[in-house]
Design a protein around this motif. Structure first.
Motif, PDB file in Angstrom:
ATOM      1  N   GLY A  89      13.413   0.609  -1.352  1.00  0.00           N
ATOM      2  CA  GLY A  89      13.244   2.026  -1.047  1.00  0.00           C
ATOM      3  C   GLY A  89      13.825   2.912  -2.121  1.00  0.00           C
ATOM      4  O   GLY A  89      14.205   2.470  -3.209  1.00  0.00           O
ATOM      5  N   HIS A 138      14.083   7.630  -2.342  1.00  0.00           N
ATOM      6  CA  HIS A 138      14.256   8.898  -1.629  1.00  0.00           C
ATOM      7  C   HIS A 138      13.031   9.778  -1.808  1.00  0.00           C
ATOM      8  O   HIS A 138      12.279   9.620  -2.775  1.00  0.00           O
ATOM      9  N   VAL A 195       9.932   4.713  -2.737  1.00  0.00           N
ATOM     10  CA  VAL A 195       9.629   4.691  -1.308  1.00  0.00           C
ATOM     11  C   VAL A 195       8.192   4.245  -1.069  1.00  0.00           C
ATOM     12  O   VAL A 195       7.920   3.342  -0.263  1.00  0.00           O
ATOM     13  N   ALA A 234      13.823   5.366   3.087  1.00  0.00           N
ATOM     14  CA  ALA A 234      13.852   6.641   2.369  1.00  0.00           C
ATOM     15  C   ALA A 234      15.204   7.277   2.678  1.00  0.00           C
ATOM     16  O   ALA A 234      15.434   7.752   3.792  1.00  0.00           O
ATOM     17  N   GLU A 277      15.397  -1.684  -5.807  1.00  0.00           N
ATOM     18  CA  GLU A 277      14.803  -0.348  -5.874  1.00  0.00           C
ATOM     19  C   GLU A 277      13.976  -0.198  -7.148  1.00  0.00           C
ATOM     20  O   GLU A 277      14.458  -0.465  -8.254  1.00  0.00           O
TER      21      GLU A 277
END
Length: 412
Positions: A81, A83, A99, A124, A190
């Motif tokens: 994930g 943001h 995300v 998120a 990520e």
């Protein structure tokens, strides 16, 4: 071989970019704002449409699970994930890519009928950009949120976190309850745009991130005396702005000289009071940010800059107030996650190189509770935190497929 649906991923990126879109391109979507809350509702709908289970925790973090409906499963989850909040006048990929690529990976795995041994979750995280507190959502999730500090957390323009969250339907006092159970996360990875020029200039498609910088933010208030700008002799002026400007220039030189070649500094917020052209500024406030991948260097720089601020104040007859706003710790990324990213690159025939991240990310909080790592794709021209931030469509697809195979590796 399972692959992502590139057309679906690009369509979702374009759809998310509508929330907080600016007339000249780019987006402004600060956490808890109306555009952000509209984007949150849209994202929850996309998670459900992908056949995943959705939930939101007390810190406002949004999750979509494949084989999980919470973090209280007996089997720890593999999480990916980033943001969906942005800086003012930001681009459409910073955070959003991680995300939506994570969502696409889980969607593709479900469609392919694969059955990873571990649950997969896309997240998120709230307020990564730090309008109210840096990496707020992931800090809460990792049990690092100071409950006593919540009532005083505010944006640089004075808006309180508690008020912003309340308008969005959240109780800020409950945010610490978002802390995940110990051992609930098996690994975290990520995907992000690099936000710098190194990959783009080298022509390398993927970076395996080996460490992430720490970030210090400090508010400095220089208080002198407001006076008439025409009748007050120059030698008698106690100009708060000039003290702030003097500090700003000298602090830059200090960081360049003592930062070991990998430390950077920025002053992006300046308030002058009373703010009239015919009044000597009685007070100036600035927000000073420093970043370094080395914790000891960052601490030495912070102490040296605080001493410099006091020196400037004494030399100019100006009062100085120093308020430490936030601090994140530099971290090393997990060797296990780095190895999984490298293995995915090799299986896809993609060149890669190792880089440290010069920006802060939620992955550094996750590194405090689990094996955590990142991978970068090139930012075209190194542009980021601006409306023309972009990456080539092919680079986005490559990064998403590397993420997909990294997740499958970590989950099986």
């Amino acid at each position: 071989m399972t692959t992502v649906n590139a057309a679906r991923l690009h369509a979702r990126i374009a759809s998310l970019a509508r929330f907080g879109a600016l007339p000249g391109g780019g987006v402004t979507r600060s956490c808890w704002s109306p555009p952000h809350e509209e984007a949150r509702a849209w994202l929850l709908g996309e998670i459900r449409a992908a056949g995943l289970t959705s939930w939101v925790d007390p810190a406002g973090n949004v999750f979509g699970g494949l084989g999980a409906s919470s973090f209280r499963s007996e089997t720890p989850a593999v999480v990916t994930g980033s943001h969906i909040d942005t800086v003012p006048e930001g681009g459409i990929l910073d955070g959003a890519l991680g995300v939506l690529a994570g969502l696409e990976c889980l969607h593709a795995i479900r469609e392919a009928g694969a059955a990873p041994r571990r649950p997969l979750v896309v997240a998120a995280w709230s307020d990564e950009e730090g309008r109210y507190g840096s990496l707020f959502g992931s800090r809460a999730f990792c049990g690092r949120l100071d409950a006593a500090a919540i009532p005083s957390m505010a944006s640089v323009d004075g808006e309180r976190l508690m008020d912003a969250m309340a308008r969005a339907g959240f109780d800020a006092a409950r945010a610490p309850q978002a802390a995940a159970p110990v051992g609930a996360v098996h690994a975290y990875v990520e995907l992000h745009i690099e936000q710098g020029p190194r990959l783009d200039e080298a022509g390398v498609p993927i970076a395996v991130v080996d460490s992430i910088v720490g970030v210090r933010r400090t508010r400095l208030i220089f208080t002198g005396q407001a006076d008439h700008a025409g009748t007050t002799p120059m030698e008698r002026r106690r100009d708060g702005f000039l003290a702030a400007a003097d500090y700003s220039l000298r602090a830059r030189d200090l960081v360049v000289e003592r930062g070991g070649g990998r430390s950077v500094t920025n002053i992006g917020v300046v308030f002058v009071h009373p703010g009239a052209s015919n009044i000597v500024p009685g007070r100036a406030e600035i927000v000073h940010e420093m970043r370094s991948p080395d914790a000891d260097t960052l601490e030495r720089l912070a102490q040296a800059c605080e001493a410099l601020a006091r020196e400037v104040g004494e030399g100019r007859g100006i009062g100085v107030e120093i308020r430490r706003m936030s601090a994140t710790t530099p971290v090393a990324c997990s060797p296990r996650v780095q190895a999984a990213v490298e293995a995915a690159c090799k299986s896809l025939g993609l060149a890669f190189q190792r880089l440290y991240s010069a920006a802060g990310h939620d992955a550094q909080n996750l590194a405090l509770i689990t094996d955590s790592g990142m991978l970068f794709i090139p930012s075209r021209g190194g542009k980021s935190h601006r409306v023309d931030e972009t990456s080539d469509p092919e680079a986005i697809e490559r990064g998403a497929n590397v993420l997909l195979h990294t997740l499958l590796d970590l989950a099986t």
